[in-house]
Design an enzyme around this catalytic site. Structure first.
Site, PDB file in Angstrom:
ATOM      1  N   HIS A  46      71.867  47.341 -11.653  1.00 31.03           N
ATOM      2  CA  HIS A  46      71.318  47.897 -10.369  1.00 31.03           C
ATOM      3  C   HIS A  46      69.755  47.208  -9.989  1.00 31.03           C
ATOM      4  O   HIS A  46      68.497  47.287 -10.716  1.00 31.03           O
ATOM      5  CB  HIS A  46      71.410  49.424 -10.678  1.00 31.03           C
ATOM      6  CG  HIS A  46      73.394  49.258 -11.325  1.00 31.03           C
ATOM      7  ND1 HIS A  46      73.503  50.104 -10.810  1.00 31.03           N
ATOM      8  CD2 HIS A  46      73.943  48.370 -11.642  1.00 31.03           C
ATOM      9  CE1 HIS A  46      74.972  50.509 -11.235  1.00 31.03           C
ATOM     10  NE2 HIS A  46      75.206  49.065 -11.149  1.00 31.03           N
ATOM     11  N   GLU A  48      68.242  49.389  -9.011  1.00 30.35           N
ATOM     12  CA  GLU A  48      66.533  50.855  -9.436  1.00 30.35           C
ATOM     13  C   GLU A  48      66.542  50.216 -10.918  1.00 30.35           C
ATOM     14  O   GLU A  48      65.240  50.294 -11.750  1.00 30.35           O
ATOM     15  CB  GLU A  48      67.098  52.161  -9.909  1.00 30.35           C
ATOM     16  CG  GLU A  48      68.383  53.055  -8.586  1.00 30.35           C
ATOM     17  CD  GLU A  48      69.565  52.194  -8.022  1.00 30.35           C
ATOM     18  OE1 GLU A  48      69.865  51.159  -8.172  1.00 30.35           O
ATOM     19  OE2 GLU A  48      69.825  53.782  -7.804  1.00 30.35           O
ATOM     20  N   CYS A  76      73.756  55.549  -9.326  1.00 29.06           N
ATOM     21  CA  CYS A  76      74.878  55.975  -9.957  1.00 29.06           C
ATOM     22  C   CYS A  76      73.501  56.768 -11.007  1.00 29.06           C
ATOM     23  O   CYS A  76      72.781  57.368 -11.758  1.00 29.06           O
ATOM     24  CB  CYS A  76      75.492  55.233 -10.296  1.00 29.06           C
ATOM     25  SG  CYS A  76      74.410  53.619 -11.843  1.00 29.06           S
ATOM     26  N   CYS A  79      71.889  55.090 -13.348  1.00 35.50           N
ATOM     27  CA  CYS A  79      70.282  54.036 -12.879  1.00 35.50           C
ATOM     28  C   CYS A  79      69.646  56.293 -12.688  1.00 35.50           C
ATOM     29  O   CYS A  79      68.536  55.983 -13.255  1.00 35.50           O
ATOM     30  CB  CYS A  79      70.150  54.273 -11.090  1.00 35.50           C
ATOM     31  SG  CYS A  79      70.735  52.441 -11.053  1.00 35.50           S
TER      32      CYS A  79
END
Length: 143
Positions: A46, A48, A76, A79
């Site tokens: 992801h 992040e 999420c 993360c």
């Protein structure tokens, strides 16, 4: 946040879900990335997590104490945990994610008693632009 939006647009152009993230320390951009899950065949890639990994590598350390993270979508739970473990000082995010978010939606990771570090959280940064990028991407998928 503008750089995070640019990263999101670039991710969308690569066929990734268009989310971008930027790590800033002492007013200097340390790392930036967009989603790379498809490109790397890595569900943890992801925006992040990718930006955090890059920042840690650039600084030669596992913690990012004093750093701020700008991301275009509410992180999420995975993360949110990475942000906590990296000891990010402040989290700024754009659009809310009622279905998948883990900060102000869903599990509200930082409000859990098992969370060891919670960053200061500021939501709604460039929210309209971030949401438009996501809507446009998914509309294109449906057309």
């Amino acid at each position: 946040m503008e750089l995070a939006l640019e990263e999101a647009r670039a991710a969308g152009a690569r066929g990734e879900v268009p989310i971008g993230a930027v790590v800033v320390l002492d007013g200097t951009v340390i790392a930036s990335s967009g989603n790379r899950t498809r490109e790397l065949n890595d569900i943890t890639a992801h925006a992040e997590v990718a930006a955090i990994r890059m920042a840690c590598e650039a600084l030669g350390q596992e913690r990012l104490t004093g750093a701020d993270l700008y991301v275009t979508l509410e992180p999420c739970t995975m993360c949110a945990a990475a942000i906590s473990f990296a000891r990010i000082r402040r989290l700024y995010y754009g659009a809310e994610d009622p279905k998948g978010g883990g900060v102000d939606s869903g599990v509200r990771f930082y409000a859990q008693p098992t969370c060891h570090h919670a960053p200061e959280v500021y939501s709604g940064m460039s929210e309209v632009q971030a949401a438009e990028i996501l809507r446009g991407f998914f509309q294109g998928k449906r057309d």
